[in-house]
Design a protein around this motif. Sequence first.
Motif, PDB file in Angstrom:
ATOM      1  N   LEU A 108      12.547  31.808 -26.084  1.00 59.27           N
ATOM      2  CA  LEU A 108      13.544  30.730 -26.085  1.00 59.27           C
ATOM      3  C   LEU A 108      13.071  29.546 -25.248  1.00 59.27           C
ATOM      4  CD1 LEU A 108      16.804  32.865 -25.744  1.00 59.27           C
ATOM      5  CD2 LEU A 108      15.988  31.672 -27.786  1.00 59.27           C
ATOM      6  N   LEU A 109      12.408  29.827 -24.127  1.00 59.70           N
ATOM      7  CA  LEU A 109      11.847  28.741 -23.321  1.00 59.70           C
ATOM      8  C   LEU A 109      10.789  27.971 -24.100  1.00 59.70           C
ATOM      9  CD1 LEU A 109      11.235  29.836 -19.611  1.00 59.70           C
ATOM     10  CD2 LEU A 109      12.737  28.043 -20.472  1.00 59.70           C
ATOM     11  N   THR A 110       9.940  28.694 -24.824  1.00 60.45           N
ATOM     12  CA  THR A 110       8.895  28.008 -25.594  1.00 60.45           C
ATOM     13  C   THR A 110       9.499  27.181 -26.723  1.00 60.45           C
ATOM     14  OG1 THR A 110       8.561  29.965 -27.009  1.00 60.45           O
ATOM     15  CG2 THR A 110       7.159  29.752 -25.051  1.00 60.45           C
ATOM     16  N   GLU A 111      10.638  27.626 -27.270  1.00 55.10           N
ATOM     17  CA  GLU A 111      11.322  26.824 -28.287  1.00 55.10           C
ATOM     18  C   GLU A 111      11.736  25.473 -27.710  1.00 55.10           C
ATOM     19  OE1 GLU A 111      12.128  27.006 -31.400  1.00 55.10           O
ATOM     20  OE2 GLU A 111      11.583  29.043 -31.993  1.00 55.10           O
ATOM     21  N   ILE A 112      12.258  25.502 -26.499  1.00 56.38           N
ATOM     22  CA  ILE A 112      12.688  24.250 -25.877  1.00 56.38           C
ATOM     23  C   ILE A 112      11.496  23.337 -25.629  1.00 56.38           C
ATOM     24  CG2 ILE A 112      13.802  23.218 -23.875  1.00 56.38           C
ATOM     25  CD1 ILE A 112      15.424  25.761 -23.544  1.00 56.38           C
ATOM     26  N   VAL A 113      10.431  23.883 -25.052  1.00 59.07           N
ATOM     27  CA  VAL A 113       9.288  23.043 -24.707  1.00 59.07           C
ATOM     28  C   VAL A 113       8.595  22.526 -25.971  1.00 59.07           C
ATOM     29  CG1 VAL A 113       7.391  24.728 -24.608  1.00 59.07           C
ATOM     30  CG2 VAL A 113       7.463  22.863 -22.962  1.00 59.07           C
ATOM     31  N   ALA A 114       8.677  23.274 -27.064  1.00 52.98           N
ATOM     32  CA  ALA A 114       8.092  22.801 -28.321  1.00 52.98           C
ATOM     33  C   ALA A 114       8.878  21.626 -28.885  1.00 52.98           C
ATOM     34  CB  ALA A 114       8.042  23.945 -29.345  1.00 52.98           C
ATOM     35  N   GLN A 115      10.181  21.576 -28.596  1.00 54.39           N
ATOM     36  CA  GLN A 115      11.018  20.503 -29.130  1.00 54.39           C
ATOM     37  C   GLN A 115      11.020  19.259 -28.260  1.00 54.39           C
ATOM     38  OE1 GLN A 115      14.987  21.735 -30.277  1.00 54.39           O
ATOM     39  NE2 GLN A 115      14.274  23.690 -31.097  1.00 54.39           N
ATOM     40  N   VAL A 116      11.016  19.436 -26.940  1.00 51.85           N
ATOM     41  CA  VAL A 116      11.193  18.267 -26.064  1.00 51.85           C
ATOM     42  C   VAL A 116      10.025  18.012 -25.122  1.00 51.85           C
ATOM     43  CG1 VAL A 116      13.694  18.511 -26.140  1.00 51.85           C
ATOM     44  CG2 VAL A 116      12.415  19.589 -24.291  1.00 51.85           C
ATOM     45  N   GLY A 117       9.102  18.973 -24.988  1.00 49.08           N
ATOM     46  CA  GLY A 117       7.972  18.773 -24.088  1.00 49.08           C
ATOM     47  C   GLY A 117       8.244  19.299 -22.687  1.00 49.08           C
TER      48      GLY A 117
END
Length: 684
Positions: A391-400
């Motif tokens: 879930l953390l990687t999903e966020i960083v993939a979307q917003v950096g």
Amino acid sequence: MVQPAVPELVEVDLHESIEARTESLLTLRQLGPPDLVHLVKVQPKGTHKEIGTYHHVTGIDASSSASLAAYINTLTYSIGENQIWFGRPQSWKIQSGTYCCYNAFSRVDMRVDVNFPGSVDAYAIDERNDRRVATEALWLETYLCSVLRAFTYAEDNVQTRIVGCRRFNPIVSTEAEHRFLDAAERLFAKGWQLGSDPEVQVPNLVSNHLTTGILKYIHTTGRYTSGVNLFEKLRTKFPEVASLLARVLIDADEEVKAVQLLYETIKILPLDHSLLNVQADFCQSKGRSDLALECAKRAVNSAPSEFTTWAKLAEIYIALEQYEMALLTLNSCPMFTYQERDFPRMPQPVKMHLPILQDSVIDESLDEYDVKPDPLPAASLKGTFAKAYSLLTEIVAQVGWDTLLKCRSNVFVMEEEYRHEKNASNATNASTTALRGNSVDGDRTPEDGEKEKTNGEKEKPSVEDTVTNGVAGLSLSAPTDEVTVIEKPGQSGEAAPTEVENEDGDPDEKNYTQFQNKRLCERWLDNLFMVLYEDLRVYTIWRGEIQKQKMKNLPVEKSASDWEIHGELAERLHHSEEAIEAYRNCLNIRFSSKAFRGLLAAQEKAKDVRGALNSIIRLTAWNYRWYSEFSPSLLNSVRRLIAEEGAIKFRNVVQSTNLPQAALDLTYHYSELCVAFRSSGSEM
């Protein structure tokens, strides 16, 4: 049908593997280890000295003592006369054999002793090493456990964990399916006794290893009608089974029936979190995350101690681009110490005989078994920690990364803020102050989602457990000798503190105006930020090196293992094109089952039929090389290809490859299963 070769591990002391298995019975907590087959052999023309060998096996029919004795009997033909034993032809005579199969319901080890010629003795051994009678009820439980284990231990990523294990498909016909589903129906009410996946806090009627195995079978084979019939019958006794039935109906493209079922059942069971999660999944699949949000909130309120409900809510907040709420929700997730599967613990063998099935030989695929482990800590995450990290990687993939750190500092107390508040008022407890802000659903705080451990619940990890069980080998001191654009997060996110200067503009006097609306970041989540930082740091360095070499028109000098690790890294961070590039570079150097699996997923998504079949053929041959005829993921891939392209095109494309015919014949085994189950597109 070609059978996999028979591996043999030679004992130092006769029967030591049986004794080790008996000693381990007390420690088993879930489905149990694969079945153990022990043989006593002599050379008729030699010294007549007895030796003990053993191997593990899954997928053998364990419905009676006769079926297990029959398996031992087949070994007399496979490893009897003229066996190639450590490179030399030798003749062996099997004097006796013992088959051990664990019954996870009654927690006994069912055993069948076979002496040649002729005698068979069946009995059960309990945790106290007492002998019990092998009743029909025990055999029914044992059979069901053996099928569930076959699906659990058949996946490719587990194969390198158990040396010398043969794997067979336990269900190869509609008759075998009927027997499996009939046993599942008869024992359904006892399913919670088998335990559950690591993301589930307390096993219950619809969340346990039995229901997981049934759903996996249905998903693998596409036998949706059989699944619907089973759950329809069970729903008359257990209304909560509607959540399982709805999932199968949705997979079977019967969405209208599924929605009607959910609507009717939710009126009877308004607080069933499994039903609410199915509703949330369905709404999300239709692009209505706003509707899914309300279902997920209700699921959290219904089951606040379950990780799955909080994780689903965080996932929906990410889809709605409410990243701060997603972080707050993630921080509230109850985390559980990961419990490993029940792997066999055997003494070190004096030597191992690992023969090669010649039908599985495809050039370079023989030697790839022990692979270089991924040194990055994210690769060792398991259970709830692995899901939270995704879930953390999903966020960083979307917003950096920078925006993620900013969101983090907006919702969590920074170390500098904590220190300032503590010094400002000794009478104020910073922990309770930080936890009094608005919670995820308006009237809850993160600790509301954590109940005290009760009998039967999974143990909650301590801070030390978080590091040792969730983030194995994590070092919080990131290297500083390499310059990258990734900023290392400080403790509790001090990279972007929320602060304002005082009225006089003195930068030394800071007012943390939002302190009382923030939370304390859980230690395990802090650790995951460090794990993510390390992944991003290595990925940035890696891509920088590649770009430099490409600008200079120079090849990138890396080993196959390095490319394999980089492929997994890119996949974790949702950089699919870079992952494919890394996997292809790995395969240009040597065979890698891990790279082929990663490539297969991309080929299926891109509708690359020829490329996907090439990967399937090679992976099938590699599985046979390591004594496995059955992979649920490969069977599912073949089934879906046949459904989309038809059985005739499937066979034509397979036959048109330039690979050995023996390897192609192994792959046809999966298409024959599709014909036997009358899967879509399998009509010839």
